[in-house]
Motif scaffolding. Structure first.
Motif, short mmCIF file in Angstrom:
data_model
loop_
_atom_site.label_atom_id
_atom_site.label_comp_id
_atom_site.label_asym_id
_atom_site.label_seq_id
_atom_site.Cartn_x
_atom_site.Cartn_y
_atom_site.Cartn_z
N ALA A 1 0.82 -1.22 0.00
CA ALA A 1 -0.15 0.03 -0.02
C ALA A 1 0.92 1.38 -0.06
CB ALA A 1 -1.04 0.01 1.41
N SER A 2 0.40 2.46 -0.56
CA SER A 2 0.93 3.59 -0.60
C SER A 2 0.77 4.12 0.89
CB SER A 2 0.54 4.53 -1.33
OG SER A 2 -0.80 4.75 -1.28
N ALA A 3 1.85 5.04 1.11
CA ALA A 3 1.63 5.67 2.56
C ALA A 3 0.30 6.28 2.79
CB ALA A 3 2.73 6.99 2.51
N GLU A 4 -0.28 6.88 1.74
CA GLU A 4 -1.76 7.26 1.75
C GLU A 4 -2.72 6.49 1.99
OE1 GLU A 4 0.37 8.11 -0.56
OE2 GLU A 4 1.14 10.13 0.20
N GLY A 5 -2.55 5.35 1.63
CA GLY A 5 -3.45 4.11 1.49
C GLY A 5 -3.27 3.14 2.76
N ALA A 6 -2.35 3.20 3.43
CA ALA A 6 -1.77 2.39 4.56
C ALA A 6 -2.85 2.19 5.29
CB ALA A 6 -0.30 2.41 5.02
N LEU A 7 -3.13 3.30 5.99
CA LEU A 7 -4.40 3.21 6.96
C LEU A 7 -5.52 2.50 6.66
CD1 LEU A 7 -4.55 4.12 10.05
CD2 LEU A 7 -5.46 6.12 9.30
N ASP A 8 -5.82 2.67 5.35
CA ASP A 8 -7.21 1.84 4.75
C ASP A 8 -6.91 0.35 4.50
OD1 ASP A 8 -8.46 4.42 4.74
OD2 ASP A 8 -8.08 4.58 2.55
N ALA A 9 -5.58 0.04 4.28
CA ALA A 9 -5.32 -1.15 4.15
C ALA A 9 -5.45 -1.99 5.44
CB ALA A 9 -3.83 -1.38 3.58
N ALA A 10 -4.69 -1.18 6.69
CA ALA A 10 -5.07 -1.62 8.03
C ALA A 10 -6.15 -2.06 8.31
CB ALA A 10 -4.12 -0.84 8.84
N GLU A 11 -7.23 -1.13 8.10
CA GLU A 11 -8.52 -1.12 8.49
C GLU A 11 -9.24 -2.54 8.04
OE1 GLU A 11 -10.59 0.16 10.49
OE2 GLU A 11 -9.59 1.99 11.11
N GLU A 12 -8.96 -2.61 6.41
CA GLU A 12 -9.33 -3.85 5.87
C GLU A 12 -8.90 -5.05 6.61
OE1 GLU A 12 -8.44 -3.54 1.75
OE2 GLU A 12 -9.81 -1.92 1.38
N ALA A 13 -7.64 -5.05 6.99
CA ALA A 13 -7.00 -6.26 7.59
C ALA A 13 -7.54 -6.61 8.91
CB ALA A 13 -5.21 -6.16 7.84
#
Length: 209
Positions: A89-101
């Motif tokens: 994930a990009s730095a901007e999308g890392a938080l969204d990826a963590a939420e999905e995880a």
């Protein structure tokens, strides 16, 4: 003239029943009174193999007294390292990826209290909201361990171990990311999930984990 001895005369009642002229057969002699029946003989058959006598059972004291192999005790075994998963994930999308995880973990049956989320850059909105009520209330929720707990790398050293730790590499200095990954690796007992740029994460993991 010599005397011939006469045959003794036996009365009919003493002799028993005589043969009847009609049949010419003698009456059967009375059967003896039956006594106790002898034990029945064992049924003939092929003799089975003789079983050896069972070995003497050792008492627990004897087993405990037997010296065992030398080596470290079972309780001294080193804990297993957690499994590491990387979610690009990009730095901007890392938080969204963590939420999905986190959502996938909960859907798969993980308890909310099993999961810890650490951010390297901007705080998670939940952490920012809870900190607005004061650090005492914020850390009380961490100590209760009833829900997913969100924190950032600057204060993550205070968190306790949990089965799953998710790291969102959503910015911050390189040293902060390395510190967060090293801390997350030491806090995760089963699974470490890292969301962010693979090239950056691999370079940090190579030096911090």
């Amino acid at each position: 003239m010599p005397l011939i001895p006469e045959e003794p005369q036996i009365h009919e009642s003493a002799q028993g029943p005589r043969a009847t002229p009609a049949s010419g057969r003698t009456a059967p002699t009375p059967r003896p009174v039956p006594g106790p029946r002898p034990a029945a003989p064992s049924r003939p058959g092929r003799p089975g193999p003789l079983r050896p006598a069972p070995p003497v059972q050792r008492t627990p004291r004897e087993v405990a007294a037997k010296p065992g192999p030398s080596g470290p005790a079972a309780g001294d075994a080193a804990p297993a390292a957690p499994q590491i998963q990387l979610i690009p994930a990009s730095a901007e999308g890392a938080l969204d990826a963590a939420e999905e995880a986190v959502d996938l973990l909960l859907d798969s049956g993980r308890a909310p209290g099993d999961v810890l989320v650490i951010t390297t850059g901007e705080q998670h909105p939940w952490a920012a909201h809870e900190l607005s009520f004061g650090e005492t209330a914020y850390w009380a929720q961490h100590d209760a361990g009833d829900d997913v707990f969100y924190t950032d790398a600057t204060v993550a050293g205070r968190v306790a171990s949990r089965p799953v730790v998710v790291v969102a590499v959503n910015g911050g200095a390189e040293a902060a990311a390395a510190s967060a990954l090293s801390l997350a690796h030491s806090r995760a007992t089963a699974l470490l999930i890292v969301c962010g740029d693979p090239q950056r994460i691999n370079s940090v993991l190579g030096t911090s984990v």
